[in-house]
Design an enzyme around this catalytic site. Structure first.
Site, mmCIF file in Angstrom:
data_model
loop_
_atom_site.group_PDB
_atom_site.id
_atom_site.type_symbol
_atom_site.label_atom_id
_atom_site.label_comp_id
_atom_site.label_asym_id
_atom_site.label_seq_id
_atom_site.Cartn_x
_atom_site.Cartn_y
_atom_site.Cartn_z
ATOM 1 N N ASP A 7 0.856 -1.200 0.000
ATOM 2 C CA ASP A 7 0.000 0.000 0.000
ATOM 3 C C ASP A 7 0.886 1.242 0.000
ATOM 4 O O ASP A 7 2.074 1.176 0.326
ATOM 5 C CB ASP A 7 -0.917 0.018 1.233
ATOM 6 C CG ASP A 7 -1.850 1.222 1.227
ATOM 7 O OD1 ASP A 7 -2.545 1.437 0.220
ATOM 8 O OD2 ASP A 7 -1.859 1.987 2.217
ATOM 9 N N SER A 8 0.262 2.377 -0.309
ATOM 10 C CA SER A 8 0.997 3.640 -0.273
ATOM 11 C C SER A 8 1.345 4.037 1.170
ATOM 12 O O SER A 8 2.193 4.899 1.368
ATOM 13 C CB SER A 8 0.156 4.743 -0.916
ATOM 14 O OG SER A 8 -1.098 4.839 -0.261
ATOM 15 N N GLU A 147 -6.853 10.048 8.613
ATOM 16 C CA GLU A 147 -5.497 9.965 9.198
ATOM 17 C C GLU A 147 -5.379 10.842 10.451
ATOM 18 O O GLU A 147 -4.597 10.538 11.350
ATOM 19 C CB GLU A 147 -4.437 10.325 8.147
ATOM 20 C CG GLU A 147 -4.375 9.237 7.099
ATOM 21 C CD GLU A 147 -3.167 9.293 6.192
ATOM 22 O OE1 GLU A 147 -2.324 10.184 6.333
ATOM 23 O OE2 GLU A 147 -3.088 8.404 5.312
ATOM 24 N N CYS A 182 -11.396 3.123 -1.521
ATOM 25 C CA CYS A 182 -10.172 3.684 -0.944
ATOM 26 C C CYS A 182 -9.911 2.962 0.375
ATOM 27 O O CYS A 182 -10.844 2.669 1.127
ATOM 28 C CB CYS A 182 -10.345 5.185 -0.701
ATOM 29 S SG CYS A 182 -8.945 5.941 0.148
ATOM 30 N N HIS A 184 -8.914 3.911 3.131
ATOM 31 C CA HIS A 184 -9.230 4.601 4.392
ATOM 32 C C HIS A 184 -10.715 4.547 4.752
ATOM 33 O O HIS A 184 -11.073 4.768 5.904
ATOM 34 C CB HIS A 184 -8.813 6.069 4.290
ATOM 35 C CG HIS A 184 -7.333 6.281 4.296
ATOM 36 N ND1 HIS A 184 -6.487 5.616 3.437
ATOM 37 C CD2 HIS A 184 -6.555 7.089 5.063
ATOM 38 C CE1 HIS A 184 -5.244 6.015 3.672
ATOM 39 N NE2 HIS A 184 -5.264 6.899 4.656
#
Ligand code: DGL
Length: 263
Positions: A7-8, A147, A182, A184
């Protein structure tokens, strides 16, 4: 069975969480490219370049199967990633689209994701192949809000409401499924349920890919030794990874190794 997960950054830990539930006996290697995060606002060329270096690392560490947890990388760089590795590799788009096509009665769905994922129309194209019409909406503010830990914050609820109202205004059809495109967004499920019409059902691409990997690996997944082990690697601050990552994974992360990937 060694499964490499890429993942990023931290978000892909929502995918790892589902993989651990679906295939508890495997050995996992997780790379979060935190030094180059976010991918969601970058071009396909840059993302492909970054992603390939993480995949080479995972292969060199002995991964036998690779899961690309990042929706943006899956949407924009799948051909480049497939060409770069010798092991079988799966992204989140196809399993997510498949789950949405099975769940939708009206065959009209909404997809939310990063700006890059939405601009690629990867979900729309996969859904179209399955006879489902999709309307997509980029929701770039949701990643930093998650985040920040604001998964239940009134500001996040307001932002989600604005995005979803815009989506509703742009689409007169009767969508009955929202794809969380996504890494998140699974953390926003309770908030999204409050904001969305009651009939709307959510497809979590993290769960969808985990089920698809479990099916694909079948016997192999069952033969795993029953004791999950995870090694975490990050390209930037290991302290930040431990702290933020624990929220995405839903349990403490003790050890993270800092790695340097080629530029
Ligand atoms: N992992 C990305 C995704 O699923 C979100 C974070 C980023 O933009 O790097 O699209």
């Amino acid at each position: 069975m060694k499964i490499g997960v890429f993942d990023s950054g931290f978000g892909g830990l929502t995918v790892l969480r589902e993989l651990l539930a679906a295939i508890p006996g495997a050995e996992y290697l997780y790379v979060g490219d935190t030094a180059r995060l976010p991918y969601g606002s970058k071009s396909a060329k840059t993302i492909a370049h970054y992603a390939v270096s993480s995949l080479h690392f995972l292969e060199n560490q002995g991964s036998e199967y690779i899961v690309v947890a990042c929706n943006t990388a899956s949407a924009l760089a799948m051909p480049a990633m497939k060409a770069a590795v010798t092991k079988e590799i799966v992204g989140v788009i196809e399993p997510g689209a498949q789950a949405a096509s099975e769940l939708s009665n009206t065959k009209n769905v909404w997809v939310i994701g990063t700006a890059a994922t939405v601009a690629s129309h990867a979900y729309r194209n996969e859904l179209q192949k399955r006879g489902v019409r999709a309307v997509e909406k980029a929701c770039p503010l949701l990643v930093p809000l998650v985040e920040e830990g604001w998964t239940e914050h009134p500001v996040t609820e307001q932002v989600a409401r604005i995005y979803l109202n815009e989506l509703k205004r742009s689409d007169e059809q009767a969508a009955d499924v929202l794809v969380l495109g996504c890494t998140h967004y699974p953390l926003l499920k309770p908030l999204l349920h409050r904001v969305l019409p009651e009939k709307m059902r959510l497809v979590d691409s993290a769960q969808a890919v985990a089920h698809s990997v479990a099916n694909r690996l079948g016997e192999l997944a069952l033969q795993a030794n029953g004791q999950p082990s995870v090694q975490f690697f990050a390209t930037d601050s290991v302290d930040k990874f431990r702290e933020l990552g624990s929220r995405f994974l839903g349990r403490e992360i003790e050890r993270v190794e800092l790695i340097a990937l080629p530029e």
